[in-house]
Design a protein around this motif. Structure first.
Motif, short mmCIF file in Angstrom:
data_model
loop_
_atom_site.label_atom_id
_atom_site.label_comp_id
_atom_site.label_asym_id
_atom_site.label_seq_id
_atom_site.Cartn_x
_atom_site.Cartn_y
_atom_site.Cartn_z
N PRO A 130 53.24 42.13 33.45
CA PRO A 130 53.82 43.47 33.43
C PRO A 130 53.24 44.41 34.48
N TRP A 131 52.17 44.01 35.16
CA TRP A 131 51.52 44.89 36.13
C TRP A 131 51.99 44.67 37.56
N GLY A 132 52.80 43.66 37.80
CA GLY A 132 53.34 43.45 39.14
C GLY A 132 52.32 42.91 40.11
N ARG A 133 52.42 43.36 41.36
CA ARG A 133 51.57 42.83 42.43
C ARG A 133 50.10 43.11 42.25
N GLY A 134 49.76 44.10 41.42
CA GLY A 134 48.35 44.45 41.26
C GLY A 134 47.54 43.44 40.47
N ALA A 135 48.19 42.61 39.67
CA ALA A 135 47.49 41.62 38.87
C ALA A 135 47.75 40.24 39.46
N THR A 137 45.52 37.47 39.36
CA THR A 137 44.67 36.38 38.90
C THR A 137 45.49 35.41 38.05
N LEU A 138 44.91 34.26 37.78
CA LEU A 138 45.62 33.13 37.20
C LEU A 138 46.26 33.42 35.84
N GLU A 139 45.62 34.23 35.00
CA GLU A 139 46.16 34.45 33.66
C GLU A 139 47.52 35.14 33.68
N TRP A 140 47.83 35.85 34.76
CA TRP A 140 49.11 36.56 34.82
C TRP A 140 50.25 35.65 35.25
N LEU A 167 47.57 45.51 48.39
CA LEU A 167 48.55 45.58 47.31
C LEU A 167 49.96 45.75 47.85
N GLY A 168 50.10 46.28 49.05
CA GLY A 168 51.42 46.47 49.62
C GLY A 168 52.01 45.20 50.21
N SER A 169 51.25 44.12 50.25
CA SER A 169 51.72 42.88 50.84
C SER A 169 52.81 42.26 49.97
N PRO A 170 53.89 41.77 50.60
CA PRO A 170 54.94 41.14 49.80
C PRO A 170 54.54 39.76 49.28
#
Length: 187
Positions: A130-135, A137-140, A167-170
């Protein structure tokens, strides 16, 4: 500040110590716990909560906590001691404001519990991330809540992490299909 002997002599056993302790240690821990709770709740339960109620909870708690403890910084240097059941009328105004802050903080806690109850009643499903590009790590990469025994073989993570991408990287990290890897000795 209380490492300074002159200030320590004046502020020892006053409400300044109460205020300083709660600001530095207690509030840092409490707000950190709330941040972790909000961050991990969708992953742990699979349910989302109301963002609006979460923001109302934060602001009521933030304003309430500061209204509780900021006035106590004035009470200490004015001479109000710690651990007293009654105090002179000279300290009543700041104590009244501090008490109002406790009610505001309690209202924030009521909003928090209402938000958590509402999340479990509504059962709105949370996505895997649910956090998008900011998360990144593997659990997401797993569904929410994650299944028991997620990986039989440790997956190989490819792609950028927060350490080498903005964080802005696609680009987003991806997980390759698990494959048997050589053992510790390279065989």
């Amino acid at each position: 500040m209380v490492a300074n002997p002159g200030a320590d002599r004046m502020l020892q056993d006053t409400y300044y110590i109460v205020a300083h302790f709660h600001y530095v240690l207690s509030l840092a821990a409490v707000f950190g716990i709330f941040a972790g709770w909000y961050y991990w709740l969708p992953k742990m339960t699979g349910y989302t909560y109301s963002d609006i109620l979460g923001k109302v909870h934060f602001w009521l708690s933030f304003v309430g906590a500061n209204t509780i403890f900021f006035p106590q910084h004035f009470l200490g240097p004015a001479g109000m001691p710690r651990r007293v059941a009654d105090y002179p009328d000279a300290f009543s105004d700041w104590n009244f404001i501090s008490s109002l802050g406790a009610y505001v903080f309690a209202a924030g806690m009521a909003v928090f519990f209402a938000n958590m109850i509402l999340a479990f009643v509504r059962k709105a499903p949370a996505g895997a991330n649910p956090w998008g590009r900011g998360a990144t790590t593997l659990e997401w990469t797993l569904p929410s809540p994650p299944p028991f025994h997620q990986f039989d073989i440790l997956p190989r993570v490819t792609g950028p992490s927060l350490g080498d991408a903005s964080l802005g990287s696609p680009e987003t990290p991806s997980v390759e299909e698990p494959r048997p890897t050589p053992n510790y000795h390279g065989r």
